[in-house]
Design an enzyme around this catalytic site. Structure first.
Site, PDB file in Angstrom:
ATOM      1  N   LYS A  67       0.871  -1.178   0.000  1.00  0.00           N
ATOM      2  CA  LYS A  67       0.000   0.000   0.000  1.00  0.00           C
ATOM      3  C   LYS A  67       0.905   1.224   0.000  1.00  0.00           C
ATOM      4  O   LYS A  67       1.812   1.320   0.825  1.00  0.00           O
ATOM      5  CB  LYS A  67      -0.904   0.023   1.226  1.00  0.00           C
ATOM      6  CG  LYS A  67      -1.757   1.297   1.256  1.00  0.00           C
ATOM      7  CD  LYS A  67      -2.892   1.240   2.242  1.00  0.00           C
ATOM      8  CE  LYS A  67      -2.453   1.636   3.629  1.00  0.00           C
ATOM      9  NZ  LYS A  67      -3.616   1.838   4.522  1.00  0.00           N
ATOM     10  N   HIS A 137     -12.018  11.430  10.563  1.00  0.00           N
ATOM     11  CA  HIS A 137     -12.597  10.562   9.527  1.00  0.00           C
ATOM     12  C   HIS A 137     -12.702   9.098   9.970  1.00  0.00           C
ATOM     13  O   HIS A 137     -13.717   8.439   9.763  1.00  0.00           O
ATOM     14  CB  HIS A 137     -11.727  10.673   8.263  1.00  0.00           C
ATOM     15  CG  HIS A 137     -12.177   9.813   7.141  1.00  0.00           C
ATOM     16  ND1 HIS A 137     -13.323  10.077   6.429  1.00  0.00           N
ATOM     17  CD2 HIS A 137     -11.654   8.672   6.620  1.00  0.00           C
ATOM     18  CE1 HIS A 137     -13.474   9.137   5.510  1.00  0.00           C
ATOM     19  NE2 HIS A 137     -12.477   8.283   5.594  1.00  0.00           N
ATOM     20  N   GLN A 138     -11.638   8.594  10.605  1.00  0.00           N
ATOM     21  CA  GLN A 138     -11.627   7.164  10.983  1.00  0.00           C
ATOM     22  C   GLN A 138     -12.624   6.840  12.095  1.00  0.00           C
ATOM     23  O   GLN A 138     -13.061   5.697  12.242  1.00  0.00           O
ATOM     24  CB  GLN A 138     -10.239   6.742  11.504  1.00  0.00           C
ATOM     25  CG  GLN A 138      -9.076   7.037  10.595  1.00  0.00           C
ATOM     26  CD  GLN A 138      -9.063   6.163   9.368  1.00  0.00           C
ATOM     27  OE1 GLN A 138      -9.434   5.002   9.420  1.00  0.00           O
ATOM     28  NE2 GLN A 138      -8.657   6.730   8.256  1.00  0.00           N
ATOM     29  N   ASN A 159     -13.237  14.983  22.115  1.00  0.00           N
ATOM     30  CA  ASN A 159     -12.380  15.423  21.014  1.00  0.00           C
ATOM     31  C   ASN A 159     -11.823  16.798  21.350  1.00  0.00           C
ATOM     32  O   ASN A 159     -12.458  17.570  22.074  1.00  0.00           O
ATOM     33  CB  ASN A 159     -13.166  15.492  19.698  1.00  0.00           C
ATOM     34  CG  ASN A 159     -12.231  15.648  18.502  1.00  0.00           C
ATOM     35  OD1 ASN A 159     -11.316  14.838  18.317  1.00  0.00           O
ATOM     36  ND2 ASN A 159     -12.435  16.675  17.705  1.00  0.00           N
ATOM     37  N   MET A 219      -5.454   3.295  18.288  1.00  0.00           N
ATOM     38  CA  MET A 219      -5.401   3.096  16.838  1.00  0.00           C
ATOM     39  C   MET A 219      -4.697   4.224  16.078  1.00  0.00           C
ATOM     40  O   MET A 219      -4.346   4.063  14.923  1.00  0.00           O
ATOM     41  CB  MET A 219      -6.829   2.952  16.288  1.00  0.00           C
ATOM     42  CG  MET A 219      -7.639   1.878  16.973  1.00  0.00           C
ATOM     43  SD  MET A 219      -6.813   0.276  17.019  1.00  0.00           S
ATOM     44  CE  MET A 219      -6.650  -0.077  15.277  1.00  0.00           C
ATOM     45  N   LYS A 226       4.389  10.003  17.447  1.00  0.00           N
ATOM     46  CA  LYS A 226       2.960  10.131  17.779  1.00  0.00           C
ATOM     47  C   LYS A 226       2.673   9.489  19.127  1.00  0.00           C
ATOM     48  O   LYS A 226       3.316   8.497  19.495  1.00  0.00           O
ATOM     49  CB  LYS A 226       2.105   9.436  16.721  1.00  0.00           C
ATOM     50  CG  LYS A 226       1.752  10.298  15.537  1.00  0.00           C
ATOM     51  CD  LYS A 226       0.647   9.595  14.771  1.00  0.00           C
ATOM     52  CE  LYS A 226       0.322  10.240  13.459  1.00  0.00           C
ATOM     53  NZ  LYS A 226      -0.638   9.451  12.699  1.00  0.00           N
TER      54      LYS A 226
HETATM   55  P1  NAD Z   1      -8.455  13.150  10.854  1.00  0.00           P
HETATM   56  O1  NAD Z   1      -7.469  14.145  10.404  1.00  0.00           O
HETATM   57  O2  NAD Z   1      -9.739  13.035  10.114  1.00  0.00           O
HETATM   58  O3  NAD Z   1      -8.813  13.423  12.391  1.00  0.00           O
HETATM   59  C1  NAD Z   1      -7.792  13.660  13.326  1.00  0.00           C
HETATM   60  C2  NAD Z   1      -8.340  13.580  14.724  1.00  0.00           C
HETATM   61  O4  NAD Z   1      -7.260  13.772  15.636  1.00  0.00           O
HETATM   62  C3  NAD Z   1      -9.373  14.652  15.048  1.00  0.00           C
HETATM   63  O5  NAD Z   1     -10.298  14.114  15.965  1.00  0.00           O
HETATM   64  C4  NAD Z   1      -8.513  15.755  15.718  1.00  0.00           C
HETATM   65  O6  NAD Z   1      -9.282  16.568  16.578  1.00  0.00           O
HETATM   66  C5  NAD Z   1      -7.553  14.881  16.501  1.00  0.00           C
HETATM   67  N1  NAD Z   1      -6.295  15.533  16.831  1.00  0.00           N
HETATM   68  C6  NAD Z   1      -5.358  15.977  15.973  1.00  0.00           C
HETATM   69  N2  NAD Z   1      -4.318  16.497  16.653  1.00  0.00           N
HETATM   70  C7  NAD Z   1      -4.609  16.364  17.973  1.00  0.00           C
HETATM   71  C8  NAD Z   1      -3.933  16.720  19.173  1.00  0.00           C
HETATM   72  N3  NAD Z   1      -2.753  17.291  19.159  1.00  0.00           N
HETATM   73  N4  NAD Z   1      -4.547  16.419  20.359  1.00  0.00           N
HETATM   74  C9  NAD Z   1      -5.746  15.827  20.386  1.00  0.00           C
HETATM   75  N5  NAD Z   1      -6.434  15.453  19.267  1.00  0.00           N
HETATM   76  C10 NAD Z   1      -5.870  15.749  18.084  1.00  0.00           C
HETATM   77  O7  NAD Z   1      -7.683  11.771  10.917  1.00  0.00           O
HETATM   78  P2  NAD Z   1      -8.257  10.285  10.862  1.00  0.00           P
HETATM   79  O8  NAD Z   1      -8.379   9.868   9.437  1.00  0.00           O
HETATM   80  O9  NAD Z   1      -9.444  10.149  11.728  1.00  0.00           O
HETATM   81  O10 NAD Z   1      -7.022   9.471  11.486  1.00  0.00           O
HETATM   82  C11 NAD Z   1      -6.646   9.654  12.845  1.00  0.00           C
HETATM   83  C12 NAD Z   1      -5.267   9.101  13.073  1.00  0.00           C
HETATM   84  O11 NAD Z   1      -5.272   7.685  12.911  1.00  0.00           O
HETATM   85  C13 NAD Z   1      -4.226   9.634  12.098  1.00  0.00           C
HETATM   86  O12 NAD Z   1      -3.113  10.086  12.841  1.00  0.00           O
HETATM   87  C14 NAD Z   1      -3.860   8.455  11.256  1.00  0.00           C
HETATM   88  O13 NAD Z   1      -2.531   8.485  10.804  1.00  0.00           O
HETATM   89  C15 NAD Z   1      -4.138   7.299  12.191  1.00  0.00           C
HETATM   90  N6  NAD Z   1      -4.453   6.025  11.510  1.00  0.00           N
HETATM   91  C16 NAD Z   1      -3.974   4.880  12.027  1.00  0.00           C
HETATM   92  C17 NAD Z   1      -4.263   3.681  11.407  1.00  0.00           C
HETATM   93  C18 NAD Z   1      -3.786   2.371  11.983  1.00  0.00           C
HETATM   94  O14 NAD Z   1      -3.965   1.333  11.362  1.00  0.00           O
HETATM   95  N7  NAD Z   1      -3.272   2.387  13.176  1.00  0.00           N
HETATM   96  C19 NAD Z   1      -5.023   3.650  10.246  1.00  0.00           C
HETATM   97  C20 NAD Z   1      -5.536   4.824   9.759  1.00  0.00           C
HETATM   98  C21 NAD Z   1      -5.245   6.020  10.420  1.00  0.00           C
END
Ligand code: NAD
Length: 321
Positions: A67, A137-138, A159, A219, A226
Site C-alpha cells: 500500500k 474521519h476514521q 475530542n 489506533m 505520535k
Molecule cells: P483526521 O485528520 O480526520 O482526524 C484527526 C483527529 O485527531 C481529530 O479528531 C482531531 O481533533 C484529533 N487531533 C489531531 N491532533 C490532535 C492533538 N494534538 N490532540 C488531540 N487530538 C488531536 O484523521 P483520521 O483519518 O481520523 O485518522 C486519525 C489518526 O489515525 C491519524 O493520525 C492516522 O494516521 C491514524 N491512523 C492509524 C491507522 C492504523 O492502522 N493504526 C489507520 C488509519 C489512520
C-alpha cells in the site's frame, strides 16, 4: 491488471468481510505464515504530509503487494479525505502486477476491523459503555465496527474540538445509542472499552484516568513521535499489538520502551490470542491495551477479497500493461 476504483468500493466491501480478512491475517502472522516487510514512512517536508509504503506477503492467502500513501492534514478543507492511498497486488507465482485498488475506504475498514478484532478477543464480555477519543474521519468507522462486538448501551466522546463530535453523535443516533460528550476524566472513569484515534503527538489519556478492567484500543499511533496514551498507562496494561516490531518503533509502545517502563517481551501479538496460543485477558480487573499500528497485510488481505468481489459484480476494470 484489474483496477478497482475508489468510488465502487463502499458498495462492495462490508464490515464482516473486512473483519474476517483482518482476523485471519493476524492469525497467519502469528503462525509464521505471513509477514510484513519493513515500513517506509517519511515526513516529505511538503504540505505537512507523511508518505510511505506498507507491504508484505501471506503464504497461505497468497496476498503479495504494497500500500502506497499517507496522510495529508490539509485535505479536509479541500473536500478530500486526509488519508490517501492505493494498494497494488502482485501474483505470488510470477511477480506480475495483478491489481490496483483504491485504498482510502479500505484503510478505514481494515483499521476499524483491527480494533473490532481486539474488542472481540480482549474486552470484558459485560462491556456496556464505549468511550471514543478522537472524532476525525476514521472515528465513525471505528464506532460502527466496535458496537458489533459487545452489547454497548452508551457512547461517550471526547475530542480536542468539541464541534467535531457531531460526526460520532450522528452515527450513535443512527445506531440507536445515546451519545454524550464528556471530559477525559469522565470518559476514563466510565468506559469499559476506549478507542483512541487521533493524530496527536502528545499523551491525551493518563493512567490515573482509566478504571480497572477497561480494554483500550490505541489506533491513531502509527508514526515515530505520535502518542495518545501516557507511557505509564501502557506500562500498567497487559499489552497486545498487531505486530511487535511496529508497536515498539512507530506505535504507542515506543514511548514506554524509550523511558524504560516496559520491554518488548511484555507485548503479545493478537494473532496468538486469535489462534489460541495466548489466553488474552486473564482477569476482570486487568487493563488490556491493543496497540493497532496498522500493518500492510491488513490492506493486502482485505484488498484480495475485494478484487474477487469486484470481478464477480462486474465493477472491476481490466487493462493490459
Ligand atoms: P483526521 O485528520 O480526520 O482526524 C484527526 C483527529 O485527531 C481529530 O479528531 C482531531 O481533533 C484529533 N487531533 C489531531 N491532533 C490532535 C492533538 N494534538 N490532540 C488531540 N487530538 C488531536 O484523521 P483520521 O483519518 O481520523 O485518522 C486519525 C489518526 O489515525 C491519524 O493520525 C492516522 O494516521 C491514524 N491512523 C492509524 C491507522 C492504523 O492502522 N493504526 C489507520 C488509519 C489512520
Amino acid at each position: 491488471m484489474i483496477i478497482v476504483p475508489e468510488k465502487v468500493i463502499p458498495n462492495l466491501i462490508d464490515r464482516t468481510t473486512s473483519f474476517k480478512a483482518v482476523e485471519a491475517v493476524f492469525a497467519a502472522m502469528s503462525n509464521g505464515d505471513a509477514y510484513n516487510f519493513p515500513v517506509i514512512r517519511e515526513n516529505i517536508g511538503y504540505a505537512d504530509a507523511l508518505y510511505g509504503f506498507k507491504s508484505g506477503f501471506d503464504k497461505v492467502g497468497l496476498s503479495l503487494g504494497l500500500k502506497s500513501g499517507g496522510y495529508w492534514p490539509g485535505n479536509e478543507s479541500k473536500g478530500l479525505t486526509n488519508h490517501q492511498s492505493t494498494i497494488f497486488l502482485f501474483d505470488a507465482d510470477s511477480g506480475k502486477v495483478k491489481a490496483m485498488v483504491g485504498g482510502n475506504y479500505l484503510t478505514a475498514m481494515r483499521t476499524a476491523a483491527s480494533s473490532s478484532v481486539s474488542i472481540k478477543h480482549l474486552a470484558r464480555e459485560d462491556a456496556k459503555i464505549l468511550g471514543m477519543i478522537g472524532a476525525g474521519h476514521q472515528s465513525a468507522f471505528q464506532l460502527r465496527a466496535a458496537v458489533e462486538q459487545r452489547k454497548f448501551e452508551r457512547i461517550l466522546g471526547w475530542n480536542r474540538n468539541s464541534e467535531k463530535l457531531s460526526r460520532l453523535e450522528a452515527v450513535a443516533v443512527e445506531l440507536g445509542l445515546p451519545f454524550e460528550e464528556v471530559s477525559l476524566d469522565e470518559l476514563g472513569a466510565q468506559a469499559d472499552v476506549i478507542i483512541s484515534i487521533t493524530s496527536s503527538f502528545a499523551p491525551i489519556l493518563k493512567a490515573t484516568q482509566v478504571k480497572a478492567g477497561t480494554h483500550i484500543a490505541c489506533m491513531g499511533t502509527d508514526t515515530k513521535g505520535k502518542q495518545k496514551i501516557e507511557a505509564a498507562l501502557v506500562a500498567k496494561a497487559t499489552v497486545f499489538t498487531d505486530e511487535i516490531a511496529q508497536a515498539i518503533t512507530i506505535g504507542e509502545c515506543q514511548h514506554a520502551i524509550a523511558d524504560g517502563s516496559m520491554t518488548a517481551e511484555r507485548i503479545t501479538e493478537i494473532g496468538a490470542v486469535i489462534s489460541g496460543k495466548h489466553s488474552g485477558r486473564t482477569s476482570a480487573d486487568e487493563i488490556t491495551l491493543f496497540n493497532g499500528t496498522g500493518v500492510g497485510l491488513q490492506d493486502l488481505s482485505v484488498a484480495s477479497d475485494l478484487v474477487k468481489l469486484a470481478v464477480k459484480s462486474g465493477d472491476a476494470l481490466e487493462i493490459e500493461i
